[in-house]
Design a protein around this motif. Structure first.
Motif, short mmCIF file in Angstrom:
data_model
loop_
_atom_site.label_atom_id
_atom_site.label_comp_id
_atom_site.label_asym_id
_atom_site.label_seq_id
_atom_site.Cartn_x
_atom_site.Cartn_y
_atom_site.Cartn_z
N LYS A 5 0.85 -1.19 0.00
CA LYS A 5 0.00 0.00 0.00
C LYS A 5 0.89 1.23 0.00
N SER A 6 0.46 2.27 -0.72
CA SER A 6 1.25 3.49 -0.77
C SER A 6 1.46 4.06 0.62
N PRO A 7 2.69 4.51 0.90
CA PRO A 7 2.90 5.20 2.17
C PRO A 7 2.25 6.57 2.10
N ALA A 8 2.21 7.26 3.24
CA ALA A 8 1.62 8.60 3.26
C ALA A 8 2.30 9.46 2.18
N LEU A 9 1.49 10.18 1.44
CA LEU A 9 2.04 10.95 0.33
C LEU A 9 2.65 12.24 0.84
N THR A 10 3.76 12.61 0.23
CA THR A 10 4.51 13.78 0.68
C THR A 10 4.06 15.03 -0.08
N SER A 11 4.61 16.18 0.35
CA SER A 11 4.27 17.41 -0.36
C SER A 11 4.80 17.37 -1.79
N THR A 12 5.88 16.62 -2.00
CA THR A 12 6.42 16.46 -3.36
C THR A 12 5.40 15.73 -4.23
N ASP A 13 4.76 14.71 -3.64
CA ASP A 13 3.73 13.98 -4.38
C ASP A 13 2.57 14.92 -4.73
N GLN A 14 2.23 15.79 -3.78
CA GLN A 14 1.14 16.75 -4.01
C GLN A 14 1.48 17.66 -5.18
N ASP A 15 2.71 18.17 -5.17
CA ASP A 15 3.14 19.05 -6.26
C ASP A 15 3.17 18.30 -7.58
N ALA A 16 3.63 17.03 -7.51
CA ALA A 16 3.69 16.22 -8.73
C ALA A 16 2.30 16.00 -9.31
N LEU A 17 1.31 15.89 -8.43
CA LEU A 17 -0.06 15.68 -8.90
C LEU A 17 -0.54 16.91 -9.68
N GLN A 18 -0.26 18.07 -9.13
CA GLN A 18 -0.65 19.29 -9.84
C GLN A 18 0.11 19.42 -11.17
N SER A 19 1.38 19.12 -11.14
CA SER A 19 2.19 19.17 -12.37
C SER A 19 1.65 18.21 -13.42
N ALA A 20 1.19 17.05 -12.95
CA ALA A 20 0.66 16.04 -13.89
C ALA A 20 -0.59 16.56 -14.58
N VAL A 21 -1.48 17.18 -13.81
CA VAL A 21 -2.71 17.72 -14.40
C VAL A 21 -2.37 18.81 -15.42
N ILE A 22 -1.44 19.67 -15.03
CA ILE A 22 -1.05 20.77 -15.93
C ILE A 22 -0.43 20.20 -17.21
N GLU A 23 0.44 19.23 -17.05
CA GLU A 23 1.12 18.64 -18.22
C GLU A 23 0.11 18.00 -19.18
N VAL A 24 -0.83 17.25 -18.63
CA VAL A 24 -1.83 16.59 -19.48
C VAL A 24 -2.70 17.63 -20.18
N CYS A 25 -3.19 18.60 -19.41
CA CYS A 25 -4.08 19.61 -20.01
C CYS A 25 -3.37 20.41 -21.09
N ALA A 156 -2.85 12.73 -1.82
CA ALA A 156 -2.48 13.99 -2.45
C ALA A 156 -3.76 14.56 -3.04
N TYR A 157 -3.91 15.86 -2.93
CA TYR A 157 -5.18 16.47 -3.35
C TYR A 157 -4.90 17.84 -3.96
N ARG A 158 -5.49 18.11 -5.09
CA ARG A 158 -5.32 19.41 -5.72
C ARG A 158 -6.61 19.81 -6.43
N THR A 159 -6.87 21.11 -6.43
CA THR A 159 -7.98 21.64 -7.21
C THR A 159 -7.42 22.65 -8.21
N VAL A 160 -7.96 22.62 -9.40
CA VAL A 160 -7.48 23.53 -10.44
C VAL A 160 -8.69 24.07 -11.22
N VAL A 161 -8.43 25.10 -11.99
CA VAL A 161 -9.45 25.65 -12.89
C VAL A 161 -9.01 25.38 -14.32
N VAL A 162 -9.90 24.78 -15.09
CA VAL A 162 -9.63 24.52 -16.50
C VAL A 162 -10.75 25.15 -17.30
N ASN A 163 -10.39 26.07 -18.16
CA ASN A 163 -11.41 26.73 -18.98
C ASN A 163 -12.55 27.29 -18.12
#
Lengths: 172, 139
Positions: A5-25, A156-163
């Motif tokens: 099972k995944s260990p507790a996610l770090t702030s780096t993981d949180q940032d990576a999640l946001q970066s992933a959404v941005i990269e895909v979009c 890890a949790y992030r909210t973003v605005v798209v369009n």
């Protein structure tokens, strides 16, 4: 192969999640993404709720992708149906007023979640290999709205605005 | 299946096979391949490796674009099957996948994959791949 099972996610993981959404979009959908805080996200959710009755705009979609490998977990994307439609139309280069079949919409939103999950795993763990399950996409009940806060530790949790529309992503 | 009669002088049209379980990704790749300024003969599509093998047995195909994670038969299993068939040795293999791990890339290299494109990708990356394919003799 054993997995843990995944260990507790770090702030780096949180940032990576946001970066992933941005990269895909930005790379696949050619849309600009802005991070947004909880009050802004709540205001946008309220705006979506107010649009209820104008086509599919008031309903929300939930797309999740489970992953296995060095660790196991899930990435979940929640977005208004109108944003899902817009993303798929944009990806496929269809006219803006194109009407999607339901399976096109759900498959396209599932692929979006698949890409976010893959991009996040690549950023969060560059050496390990993961297997991704098929995306699961569901339409949330009428009147349902997302929480504007993470629901527990270890995610890890992030909210973003798209369009100008809200999108929530979490990994656990 | 798409056929494109516009041939560039002196170039043999390429028959391309797109393998992905997502209809959206297949539609996207179909569009990108079709927009490439190259003589494209036919574009075949399959939702998994097993269906792709059936198409490979039936048609003369020069390039395969495949996803990795798919039900029934995944992309790596498809590539292993392809490697076991001498008559398919010259087909160009391209992986398009969310899995960009070093392990998967090494595995792909051993299976004679020419290019590994990580999702999300910009459409021009696929176009460039096709141009690269067209610049070599695939027959």
């Amino acid at each position: 192969m054993s997995s843990v099972k995944s260990p507790a996610l770090t702030s780096t993981d949180q940032d990576a999640l946001q970066s992933a959404v941005i990269e895909v979009c930005e790379n696949a959908y050619f849309v600009f993404v802005e991070p947004c805080d909880a009050p802004q996200f709540s205001a946008l959710v309220e705006q979506v709720r107010a649009e209820k009755g104008r086509g599919p705009s008031g309903r929300w979609l939930n797309a999740s992708v489970a992953f296995h490998g060095a660790s196991t977990g899930e990435v979940e994307v929640v977005l208004p149906e109108r944003l899902g439609t817009w993303l798929v139309v944009s990806l496929l280069g269809l006219p803006p007023d194109a009407v999607l079949k339901d399976n096109q919409l759900l498959d396209g939103v599932g692929e979006f979640a698949n890409m976010v999950c893959g991009a996040w795993l690549s950023k969060a763990n560059q050496t390990a290999s993961f297997t991704l399950d098929m995306p699961k996409v569901s339409r949330m009940p009428a009147g349902w709205t997302p929480d504007s806060a993470p629901s527990g530790d270890g995610q890890a949790y992030r909210t973003v605005v798209v369009n100008d529309l809200p999108l929530e992503v979490r990994a656990r | 299946m798409q056929t494109n009669s516009s041939e560039t002088a002196g170039m043999t049209p390429l028959n391309v096979l797109i393998v992905d379980d997502s209809a959206t990704m297949r539609a996207l790749l179909y569009r990108v391949v079709g927009l490439a300024d190259l003589p494209i003969g036919a574009i075949y599509q399959a939702p998994n490796g097993a269906e792709a093998l059936k198409l490979l047995e039936k048609h003369d195909i020069q390039a395969v674009f495949t996803d990795v994670n798919m039900p029934v038969m995944n992309g790596m299993e498809l590539l292993r099957e392809m490697a076991a068939h001498d008559e398919w040795r010259d087909i160009l293999r391209v992986i398009i996948s969310t899995d960009g791990s070093r392990l998967r890339r090494e595995e792909a290299r051993e299976l004679k994959v020419s290019l590994y494109v990580e999702k999300p990708f910009r459409p021009e990356v696929v176009r460039d791949v096709l141009c690269q394919i067209a610049s070599v003799d695939v027959h």
